[in-house]
Design an enzyme around this catalytic site. Structure first.
Site, PDB file in Angstrom:
ATOM      1  N   HIS A  36      27.391  19.772 -24.380  1.00  0.00           N
ATOM      2  CA  HIS A  36      28.265  18.771 -25.001  1.00  0.00           C
ATOM      3  C   HIS A  36      27.683  18.254 -26.310  1.00  0.00           C
ATOM      4  O   HIS A  36      28.416  18.001 -27.275  1.00  0.00           O
ATOM      5  CB  HIS A  36      28.489  17.613 -24.029  1.00  0.00           C
ATOM      6  CG  HIS A  36      29.463  16.594 -24.523  1.00  0.00           C
ATOM      7  ND1 HIS A  36      30.795  16.889 -24.746  1.00  0.00           N
ATOM      8  CD2 HIS A  36      29.314  15.279 -24.848  1.00  0.00           C
ATOM      9  CE1 HIS A  36      31.424  15.806 -25.188  1.00  0.00           C
ATOM     10  NE2 HIS A  36      30.550  14.824 -25.260  1.00  0.00           N
TER      11      HIS A  36
ATOM     12  N   ASP B 120      29.811  23.357 -22.594  1.00  0.00           N
ATOM     13  CA  ASP B 120      30.037  21.948 -22.255  1.00  0.00           C
ATOM     14  C   ASP B 120      30.336  21.841 -20.767  1.00  0.00           C
ATOM     15  O   ASP B 120      31.219  22.531 -20.243  1.00  0.00           O
ATOM     16  CB  ASP B 120      31.211  21.405 -23.083  1.00  0.00           C
ATOM     17  CG  ASP B 120      31.264  19.883 -23.131  1.00  0.00           C
ATOM     18  OD1 ASP B 120      30.942  19.246 -22.111  1.00  0.00           O
ATOM     19  OD2 ASP B 120      31.643  19.340 -24.185  1.00  0.00           O
TER      20      ASP B 120
ATOM     21  N   SER C 166      33.895  14.149 -28.641  1.00  0.00           N
ATOM     22  CA  SER C 166      33.883  13.543 -27.321  1.00  0.00           C
ATOM     23  C   SER C 166      35.005  12.519 -27.194  1.00  0.00           C
ATOM     24  O   SER C 166      36.171  12.858 -27.353  1.00  0.00           O
ATOM     25  CB  SER C 166      32.491  12.952 -27.058  1.00  0.00           C
ATOM     26  OG  SER C 166      32.308  12.640 -25.709  1.00  0.00           O
TER      27      SER C 166
END
Length: 336
Positions: free
Chosen positions: A311, A282, A128
């Site tokens: 995600h 995602d 991320s």
């Protein structure tokens, strides 16, 4: 305290503001070898601190502390490194200056060169916002980073991702207790609302349809939203979260004097042997954005994580996804 502090002194940020008495919190695992070339840098992500990266470190893992010297630097704004919650006036609370990914990587570079004398990084990796930092490492210091493996993250924050950030920011700031960032008690309603908004983004539609949250110990959807999502954010400082949101929203490896906004040139500058691992489902660091970026990195492979965990397939929650990431890192590190 299970981490160390590197004092940076007064740091001039990309914005032109000088952050006084700045510091970075970090934790290391393993031993730096004599050649100082067994280094892995593994930055933290939004709302996380170093211990939330530890799921990928172990003697049986690619990030093996018996073999590598692993450094987890805490992001500026995360409550351990210089942040709104631990900085003195006049830069406390909502007055904390804007910090970029560039600023984060610049102080991390100071940490590893000034404290440890490191000149080579065997691997830059992260999830991320940690992936964004890993990209930035490879673009800012292309001669230094030998391998790059970002997962569930892109080299800049694309427009749809910005929409997510706008939503979670608005949810938090709508709480009257937030008081324009000058609160005396945590804006708990805003923090819980932020969690509920995020719940629709963090995992995919099939994750919810197939009730995968039961694998995490929640019997009902309602229990999952309150127990997992709300409780994830309640312990956080609101201004810290908002500071990290600003950093995330403005992330772009080309926004600096070196590349002057030329994003594709920044991607082409990456010399590291690279594996880009987006998650197929995602919803905000999308595989389409990652595929576009990968095509402009000279020595890069596009290797999506085929998971319905969205995600958070990159957060160590699902053993199958964790094994995929770990095996990919082992393969990358095993090459000569």
């Amino acid at each position: 305290m299970d981490y160390d502090i590197f004092h940076l002194g007064d740091v001039r940020l990309q914005s032109g503001v000088t952050l006084p008495h700045a510091f970075i919190a970090y934790k290391t695992y393993g031993t730096l070898n004599a050649a100082k070339d067994n280094v892995i840098i593994f930055p933290t992500s939004f709302g996380d601190q170093h211990y939330q990266n530890e799921w990928l470190i172990g003697e049986d893992k690619a990030l093996n502390p018996n073999q590598y010297f692993i450094i987890i630097p805490n992001m500026l704004g995360n409550g351990l490194s210089s942040s709104p919650s631990n900085t003195a006036s006049p830069y406390d609370q909502s007055h904390f200056p804007h910090v970029t990914i560039y600023d984060n990587v610049a102080v991390q570079h100071r940490l590893i060169t000034e404290r440890f004398g490191i000149k080579k990084i065997a691997l830059a990796t992260g999830w991320s916002m940690g992936a964004i930092q890993a990209f930035h490492w490879a673009a800012s210091y292309p001669d230094m980073v030998e391998r790059l493996a970002p997962f569930a993250g892109t080299a800049k924050t694309w427009p749809h991702n910005i929409v997510l950030i706008e939503g979670i920011r608005a949810a938090l700031q709508a709480d009257v207790a937030w008081n324009n960032g000058q609160y005396t008690a945590p804006p708990e309603v805003g923090l819980r609302t932020l969690g509920r908004v995020y719940a629709s983004w963090g995992f995919s539609q099939p994750f919810y349809r197939e009730e995968c949250y039961k694998a995490l110990g929640y019997e009902t959807l309602s229990e999952f939203i309150s127990g997992f999502w709300e409780e994830s954010f309640v312990p956080s400082d609101a201004n810290d979260l908002l500071a990290m949101m600003w950093t995330w929203q403005h992330a772009d490896i080309s926004q600096n004097d070196r590349y002057k906004g030329d994003f594709e040139t920044a991607l082409r500058s990456i010399q590291a042997r690279t594996v880009v691992m987006p998650v197929r489902t995602d919803l905000y660091f999308t595989p389409e954005d990652s595929e576009y970026e990968t095509k402009h990195i000279p020595n890069a492979t596009f290797k999506p994580i085929e998971s319905i965990w969205g995600h958070l397939a990159g957060f160590g929650l699902n053993p199958v996804d964790t094994a995929f990431i770990d095996n990919t890192l082992k393969e990358l590190l095993g090459r000569n």
